[in-house]
Design a protein around this motif. Structure first.
Motif, PDB file in Angstrom:
ATOM      1  N   THR A  82       0.817  -1.215   0.000  1.00  0.00           N
ATOM      2  CA  THR A  82       0.000   0.000   0.000  1.00  0.00           C
ATOM      3  C   THR A  82       0.852   1.267   0.000  1.00  0.00           C
ATOM      4  O   THR A  82       0.317   2.354  -0.207  1.00  0.00           O
ATOM      5  N   VAL A  83       2.147   1.123   0.203  1.00  0.00           N
ATOM      6  CA  VAL A  83       3.030   2.283   0.138  1.00  0.00           C
ATOM      7  C   VAL A  83       2.912   2.958  -1.223  1.00  0.00           C
ATOM      8  O   VAL A  83       3.031   4.175  -1.340  1.00  0.00           O
ATOM      9  N   VAL A  84       2.630   2.178  -2.254  1.00  0.00           N
ATOM     10  CA  VAL A  84       2.478   2.729  -3.604  1.00  0.00           C
ATOM     11  C   VAL A  84       1.307   3.714  -3.648  1.00  0.00           C
ATOM     12  O   VAL A  84       1.382   4.746  -4.309  1.00  0.00           O
ATOM     13  N   LEU A  85       0.243   3.405  -2.923  1.00  0.00           N
ATOM     14  CA  LEU A  85      -0.912   4.304  -2.887  1.00  0.00           C
ATOM     15  C   LEU A  85      -0.580   5.609  -2.181  1.00  0.00           C
ATOM     16  O   LEU A  85      -1.026   6.684  -2.586  1.00  0.00           O
TER      17      LEU A  85
ATOM     18  N   CYS B 255       6.143  12.238  -1.616  1.00  0.00           N
ATOM     19  CA  CYS B 255       7.329  11.719  -2.308  1.00  0.00           C
ATOM     20  C   CYS B 255       8.043  10.689  -1.420  1.00  0.00           C
ATOM     21  O   CYS B 255       7.884  10.674  -0.197  1.00  0.00           O
ATOM     22  N   GLN B 256       8.820   9.834  -2.041  1.00  0.00           N
ATOM     23  CA  GLN B 256       9.435   8.705  -1.341  1.00  0.00           C
ATOM     24  C   GLN B 256      10.336   9.133  -0.187  1.00  0.00           C
ATOM     25  O   GLN B 256      10.288   8.545   0.891  1.00  0.00           O
ATOM     26  N   GLN B 257      11.162  10.131  -0.415  1.00  0.00           N
ATOM     27  CA  GLN B 257      12.100  10.538   0.623  1.00  0.00           C
ATOM     28  C   GLN B 257      11.350  11.076   1.847  1.00  0.00           C
ATOM     29  O   GLN B 257      11.665  10.719   2.980  1.00  0.00           O
ATOM     30  N   ARG B 258      10.347  11.891   1.621  1.00  0.00           N
ATOM     31  CA  ARG B 258       9.561  12.430   2.730  1.00  0.00           C
ATOM     32  C   ARG B 258       8.795  11.316   3.445  1.00  0.00           C
ATOM     33  O   ARG B 258       8.712  11.295   4.677  1.00  0.00           O
ATOM     34  N   LEU B 259       8.255  10.379   2.690  1.00  0.00           N
ATOM     35  CA  LEU B 259       7.549   9.257   3.306  1.00  0.00           C
ATOM     36  C   LEU B 259       8.511   8.388   4.117  1.00  0.00           C
ATOM     37  O   LEU B 259       8.134   7.852   5.162  1.00  0.00           O
ATOM     38  N   ALA B 260       9.749   8.276   3.651  1.00  0.00           N
ATOM     39  CA  ALA B 260      10.755   7.534   4.432  1.00  0.00           C
ATOM     40  C   ALA B 260      10.997   8.222   5.779  1.00  0.00           C
ATOM     41  O   ALA B 260      11.074   7.560   6.816  1.00  0.00           O
ATOM     42  N   TYR B 261      11.087   9.550   5.777  1.00  0.00           N
ATOM     43  CA  TYR B 261      11.248  10.280   7.044  1.00  0.00           C
ATOM     44  C   TYR B 261      10.043  10.059   7.956  1.00  0.00           C
ATOM     45  O   TYR B 261      10.194   9.825   9.155  1.00  0.00           O
TER      46      TYR B 261
ATOM     47  N   PHE C  45       7.995   0.516  10.375  1.00  0.00           N
ATOM     48  CA  PHE C  45       9.093  -0.380  10.003  1.00  0.00           C
ATOM     49  C   PHE C  45       8.929  -0.896   8.585  1.00  0.00           C
ATOM     50  O   PHE C  45       9.860  -0.831   7.772  1.00  0.00           O
ATOM     51  N   HIS C  46       7.767  -1.433   8.256  1.00  0.00           N
ATOM     52  CA  HIS C  46       7.581  -2.056   6.941  1.00  0.00           C
ATOM     53  C   HIS C  46       7.552  -1.037   5.807  1.00  0.00           C
ATOM     54  O   HIS C  46       8.085  -1.300   4.727  1.00  0.00           O
TER      55      HIS C  46
ATOM     56  N   LEU D 273      10.568   1.413   1.383  1.00  0.00           N
ATOM     57  CA  LEU D 273      11.111   2.633   0.779  1.00  0.00           C
ATOM     58  C   LEU D 273      12.630   2.599   0.709  1.00  0.00           C
ATOM     59  O   LEU D 273      13.224   3.082  -0.256  1.00  0.00           O
ATOM     60  N   ASN D 274      13.254   2.037   1.725  1.00  0.00           N
ATOM     61  CA  ASN D 274      14.717   1.944   1.743  1.00  0.00           C
ATOM     62  C   ASN D 274      15.203   1.099   0.561  1.00  0.00           C
ATOM     63  O   ASN D 274      16.170   1.463  -0.108  1.00  0.00           O
ATOM     64  N   GLN D 275      14.529  -0.005   0.307  1.00  0.00           N
ATOM     65  CA  GLN D 275      14.902  -0.848  -0.832  1.00  0.00           C
ATOM     66  C   GLN D 275      14.693  -0.104  -2.142  1.00  0.00           C
ATOM     67  O   GLN D 275      15.532  -0.137  -3.038  1.00  0.00           O
ATOM     68  N   SER D 276      13.562   0.565  -2.265  1.00  0.00           N
ATOM     69  CA  SER D 276      13.249   1.295  -3.488  1.00  0.00           C
ATOM     70  C   SER D 276      14.257   2.416  -3.737  1.00  0.00           C
ATOM     71  O   SER D 276      14.777   2.558  -4.851  1.00  0.00           O
TER      72      SER D 276
END
Length: 187
Positions: free
Chosen positions: A57-60, A66-72, A105-106, A111-114
């Motif tokens: 669901t991270v894709v949604l 954006c990915q970097q902000r979502l990682a934070y 965590f998940h 996101l870390n892998q991506s």
């Protein structure tokens, strides 16, 4: 603070600060403080895996963030979930904090892998990913030593150890968000 590689290391270390602390103390904490029995521990572990199953669901969410902000945000969510774990030694409290921690965590792991695959060139990626894995292992070891020291020499209760490691993760997430450059996203 302008290196993508450095940010990948920071994200990996932040993840292990909380997750190693949460996981290594969990069984003793739930038995000693929340008085869990085997079935409740099974439910807790099952709930922990639901966000993992739903990590796609991270894709949604990436449609809006954006990915970097979502990682934070994921680092901070993981840290908060760990930080408050010790404050709620009840079945409902631990179930909810576990879902919160596990979601952070998940999502962070996904996101870390991506981001690793996007930011690292194919030639250096295996070496850097190996070094990041080594940094994660070392961080886990440091967390274990820290827990042992805090609980055996400073006689801290579980809740304070959870607060320390969860708080460190939140702090790392906030500092990374503020200090690191925002890197352009690629497909």
């Amino acid at each position: 603070f302008s290196s993508k590689e450095a940010l990948l290391y920071v994200m990996a270390v932040a993840m292990l600060l909380s997750f190693s602390a949460w996981m290594s103390m969990l069984n003793n904490f739930v038995v000693e403080k929340a008085f869990f029995d085997g079935s409740q521990i099974g439910i807790l572990q099952s709930l922990r895996e639901i966000p993992g199953f739903l990590a796609f669901t991270v894709v949604l969410v990436l449609v809006f963030v954006c990915q970097q902000r979502l990682a934070y945000l994921s680092i901070i969510t993981l840290g908060i979930g760990t930080l408050i774990t010790g404050l709620y030694p009840s079945a409902l409290g631990l179930y909810l904090t576990t879902i919160l921690m596990s979601t952070g965590f998940h999502y962070l792991e996904t996101l870390n892998q991506s981001l690793s695959l996007q930011w690292l060139d194919k030639k250096s990626a295996p070496i850097i990913l190996g070094k990041i894995t080594a940094a994660k292992s070392f961080t886990g070891l440091v967390v274990f030593v820290g827990i042992f020291t805090l609980m055996n020499y400073f006689n801290l209760e579980y809740k304070y150890v959870y607060i320390i490691f969860g708080g460190l993760t939140v702090l790392v997430g906030i500092i990374a968000w503020i200090m690191f450059s925002h890197f352009k996203e690629t497909v």
